[in-house]
Scaffold this motif. Sequence first.
Motif, PDB file in Angstrom:
ATOM      1  N   GLN A   1       0.255   5.344   0.524  1.00  0.00           N
ATOM      2  CA  GLN A   1      -0.681   6.413   0.865  1.00  0.00           C
ATOM      3  C   GLN A   1      -0.154   7.724   0.296  1.00  0.00           C
ATOM      4  O   GLN A   1       0.957   8.150   0.620  1.00  0.00           O
ATOM      5  CB  GLN A   1      -0.824   6.513   2.381  1.00  0.00           C
TER       6      GLN A   1
ATOM      7  N   GLN B   1      -3.354   4.477  -2.360  1.00  0.00           N
ATOM      8  CA  GLN B   1      -4.486   4.836  -1.528  1.00  0.00           C
ATOM      9  C   GLN B   1      -4.491   6.361  -1.466  1.00  0.00           C
ATOM     10  O   GLN B   1      -3.663   6.966  -0.796  1.00  0.00           O
ATOM     11  CB  GLN B   1      -4.345   4.246  -0.130  1.00  0.00           C
TER      12      GLN B   1
ATOM     13  N   SER C   1      -0.663  11.809  -0.232  1.00  0.00           N
ATOM     14  CA  SER C   1      -1.331  12.985   0.317  1.00  0.00           C
ATOM     15  C   SER C   1      -0.661  14.236  -0.251  1.00  0.00           C
ATOM     16  O   SER C   1       0.400  14.165  -0.869  1.00  0.00           O
ATOM     17  CB  SER C   1      -1.255  12.988   1.848  1.00  0.00           C
TER      18      SER C   1
ATOM     19  N   PRO D   1      -6.641   9.744  -0.586  1.00  0.00           N
ATOM     20  CA  PRO D   1      -7.868  10.239   0.050  1.00  0.00           C
ATOM     21  C   PRO D   1      -8.696  11.077  -0.913  1.00  0.00           C
ATOM     22  O   PRO D   1      -8.160  11.778  -1.764  1.00  0.00           O
ATOM     23  CB  PRO D   1      -7.362  11.098   1.210  1.00  0.00           C
TER      24      PRO D   1
ATOM     25  N   PRO E   1       0.840  -1.204   0.000  1.00  0.00           N
ATOM     26  CA  PRO E   1       0.000   0.000   0.000  1.00  0.00           C
ATOM     27  C   PRO E   1       0.871   1.248   0.000  1.00  0.00           C
ATOM     28  O   PRO E   1       1.922   1.295   0.630  1.00  0.00           O
ATOM     29  CB  PRO E   1      -0.792  -0.122   1.307  1.00  0.00           C
TER      30      PRO E   1
ATOM     31  N   SER F   1       4.522   4.492   2.910  1.00  0.00           N
ATOM     32  CA  SER F   1       4.080   3.103   2.949  1.00  0.00           C
ATOM     33  C   SER F   1       4.262   2.582   4.367  1.00  0.00           C
ATOM     34  O   SER F   1       5.371   2.631   4.904  1.00  0.00           O
ATOM     35  CB  SER F   1       4.873   2.228   1.976  1.00  0.00           C
TER      36      SER F   1
END
Length: 84
Positions: free
Chosen positions: A8, A75, A10, A77, A6, A20
């Motif tokens: 992430q 991933q 942002s 948001p 995964p 990660s």
Amino acid sequence: MTYQLPLQISREDNLWMARSVSIQGFLATGETIDQLLGELPAVAEALFAVCQENGWTFVKDAPQVRPGDIVWVFQVPHPVIQAA
């Protein structure tokens, strides 16, 4: 063999950031998404080298994984997608 990790993504201030949770200390940054994604291999290779030198596990719960085995699963948001 590939291993999905995964990632992430942002946005903070004017930088895109990728972390990660599977790799301790993993943080890549870029002013654009393309730049950020381009940094992923270099960051993974650098952390892998540090782990090898110190006898640490590179990927949590997967001691045999090498940087070339990684397939990133993003991933992002919902508010970040709108800001892009």
